[in-house]
Design an enzyme around this catalytic site. Structure first.
Site, mmCIF file in Angstrom:
data_model
loop_
_atom_site.group_PDB
_atom_site.id
_atom_site.type_symbol
_atom_site.label_atom_id
_atom_site.label_comp_id
_atom_site.label_asym_id
_atom_site.label_seq_id
_atom_site.Cartn_x
_atom_site.Cartn_y
_atom_site.Cartn_z
ATOM 1 N N LYS A 162 47.085 13.529 28.026
ATOM 2 C CA LYS A 162 48.007 12.852 28.048
ATOM 3 C C LYS A 162 47.697 11.234 27.570
ATOM 4 C CE LYS A 162 46.138 13.088 32.319
ATOM 5 N NZ LYS A 162 45.812 14.172 33.104
ATOM 6 N N VAL A 173 51.871 16.657 31.421
ATOM 7 C CA VAL A 173 52.655 15.848 32.463
ATOM 8 C C VAL A 173 52.903 16.872 33.562
ATOM 9 C CG1 VAL A 173 54.680 14.969 32.841
ATOM 10 C CG2 VAL A 173 53.981 15.280 30.245
ATOM 11 N N ILE A 190 53.791 21.863 36.562
ATOM 12 C CA ILE A 190 55.376 21.981 36.720
ATOM 13 C C ILE A 190 55.740 22.069 35.431
ATOM 14 C CG2 ILE A 190 57.400 20.585 37.306
ATOM 15 C CD1 ILE A 190 55.681 18.910 39.405
ATOM 16 N N GLY A 250 39.229 18.074 43.300
ATOM 17 C CA GLY A 250 39.590 18.133 41.711
ATOM 18 C C GLY A 250 40.717 17.742 41.208
ATOM 19 N N LYS A 293 51.926 9.510 31.542
ATOM 20 C CA LYS A 293 52.974 10.731 31.575
ATOM 21 C C LYS A 293 54.334 10.438 31.449
ATOM 22 C CE LYS A 293 49.526 13.022 34.744
ATOM 23 N NZ LYS A 293 49.290 13.267 35.770
HETATM 24 N N1 HSE Z 1 44.427 13.100 37.888
HETATM 25 C C1 HSE Z 1 45.792 13.609 37.731
HETATM 26 C C2 HSE Z 1 46.538 13.542 38.926
HETATM 27 C C3 HSE Z 1 45.678 15.072 37.246
HETATM 28 O O1 HSE Z 1 46.079 13.201 39.960
HETATM 29 O O2 HSE Z 1 47.689 13.872 39.024
HETATM 30 C C4 HSE Z 1 46.318 15.741 36.136
HETATM 31 O O3 HSE Z 1 46.999 14.846 35.320
#
Ligand code: HSE
Length: 441
Positions: free
Chosen positions: A120, A147, A151, A202, A220
């Site tokens: 992104k 994004v 989802i 993660g 995003k």
């Molecule tokens: N680092 C991002 C988050 C993960 O915490 O939403 C995927 O974009």
């Protein structure tokens, strides 16, 4: 078993045709994708008529070689080997970064490969050229994974929601930030502990400052604005505030007033212009978005045919891997690439509305001396800026050193008026600590 999973030969009579793909990068998302390609091979075959094989994986560090070979794929260190291989129809860029990843995608498109990316940052910061190149070359540029992870929002905006002319979108688009705020709110954890947990699970980017400063959510949001409104909002002009400013004290006050603090990504069309930003805000407890907890993401879309809320896992190996897989499958199922959902991928630049002119209710918290006349003086400054007060809380004791917190909820006012009032209160020497301001949804 691997031989059976990846036969390594053309399909025989009665067997499904095979689609060979390549990955660049084999981290969390790549490994999730490999698992899904294996576990879902029967449903992939039924939906596409083909079997997907991960033929080659570009690795930049030898420590990934064994993991790549364990899925029956070839580990390569020269990206040209992927692009020169005529068997490979689709390449998935899962490395991240905006330098090499960009060159790699440009060369892959030029080589006539369909491309899928979870990147992104690259797409938001300077991705419009890539969409133009993909359109000119007639290839798919899939970015569902970019994004909100698992989802589905990119495809719905292009297809299922195409009949609804969208006017506003509101999202919780960063799982790490939402996880941290949830842990701070529900368990009273401090910021650092909650961030450490998000990294271990993660969710966080390689550089977690992108998560906590709101930049990942901003990337995003720019992608969603393109898909929803058909305009390009230059990333560099998007107002962004992260969650490093959020204190346990404000979380507690927000709860007392019946709100949750959430990192929101917001955009709406007003007379054809776009008002947008990423910022922490107070969300009423009764709203669906207030109950989106942990690493979950949610997006509320509203158009002339009504609202839709999408909710699910925004990060992690399997959710994000499934989004990459869906894009790979789309290259089989759809002949004509329609990468941004518009006939012409060269979108016009958005006309921008200043977020400071946006009108909402506000939360303003001062740290003030516990002395006669302070409340009157601050309320007077608010009145001078035509800001009408709704509720006030003053605590006689706090952990805020020598001062005490004084919190106002205002009626609707422009953010600019609130900022000016805050600066005037500070200039008058009425405060003893940092003043905090949040918009109320
Ligand atoms: N680092 C991002 C988050 C993960 O915490 O939403 C995927 O974009």
């Amino acid at each position: 078993m691997l031989e059976e999973q990846h036969p390594g030969r053309p399909a025989g009579p009665g067997q499904p045709q095979r689609l060979d793909i390549a990955l660049a990068g084999f981290g969390t998302v790549g490994q999730g994708l490999a698992r899904l390609v294996h576990e879902n091979r029967e449903s992939i075959r039924r939906r596409t008529g083909k079997e997907i094989r991960i033929k080659s994986v570009l690795i930049r560090s030898e420590h990934r070689r064994a993991a790549v070979e364990a899925i029956g794929a070839r580990a390569v260190t020269d990206y040209r080997e992927l692009l020169d291989d005529p068997d490979i129809a689709v390449v998935c860029e899962l490395m991240g970064g905006t330098g090499f990843a960009r060159r790699f995608l440009e060369e892959a498109i030029a080589a006539g490969k369909h491309v899928v990316t979870a990147n992104k940052a690259l797409l938001a910061e300077n991705g419009m050229d890539l969409f133009a190149q993909a359109q000119a070359r007639g290839v798919h540029l899939g970015f569902e994974a970019s994004v909100a992870g698992g989802i589905p929002v990119v495809q719905p905006l292009k297809e299922a929601l195409a009949g609804n002319r969208l006017q506003s979108l509101l999202g919780i688009l960063n799982g790490t930030a939402n996880y941290i705020l949830t842990e701070m709110t529900d368990k009273g954890l401090d910021f650092g502990t909650a961030l450490g947990q998000a990294q271990q699970l993660g969710y966080a980017e390689a550089d977690p400052t992108l998560d906590i400063q709101g930049i990942d959510a901003a990337h995003k949001l720019v992608l969603l604005i393109r898909l929803a409104f058909g305009v390009d909002y230059p990333f560099a002009q998007l107002p962004v505030t992260g969650i490093t400013v959020v204190t346990p004290m404000d979380i507690a006050f927000a709860r007392e007033f019946g709100f949750r603090i959430k990192l929101l990504a917001q955009a709406r069309l007003v007379d054809g212009k776009v008002e947008a930003g990423v910022y922490p805000a107070l969300v009423p407890e009764g709203y669906l978005l207030a109950s989106v907890s942990g690493a979950y993401n949610a997006i509320r879309l509203e158009g002339n045919a009504g609202p839709v809320v999408l909710h699910g896992r925004g990060a992690g190996d399997m959710p994000t891997g499934s989004a990459v897989l869906a894009d790979v499958m789309a290259t089989i199922r759809h002949d004509a690439p329609d990468n941004l959902g518009f006939v012409d991928s060269r979108l016009p630049e958005a006309e921008i509305l200043d977020l400071d002119d946006a009108v909402s209710e506000h939360y303003v918290r001062f740290i003030v001396p516990d002395a006669p006349g302070v409340l009157r003086d601050i309320a007077g400054v608010m009145a001078d800026h035509a800001i009408s007060l709704q509720q006030v809380i003053q605590k006689s004791r706090s952990d805020a050193g020598e001062g005490i917190p004084l919190v106002f909820l205002t009626h609707e006012a422009a953010a600019d008026a609130v900022h000016k009032a805050m600066r005037q209160v500070e200039a008058l020497g009425l405060t003893l600590g940092t003043t905090m301001h949040y918009r109320i949804l």
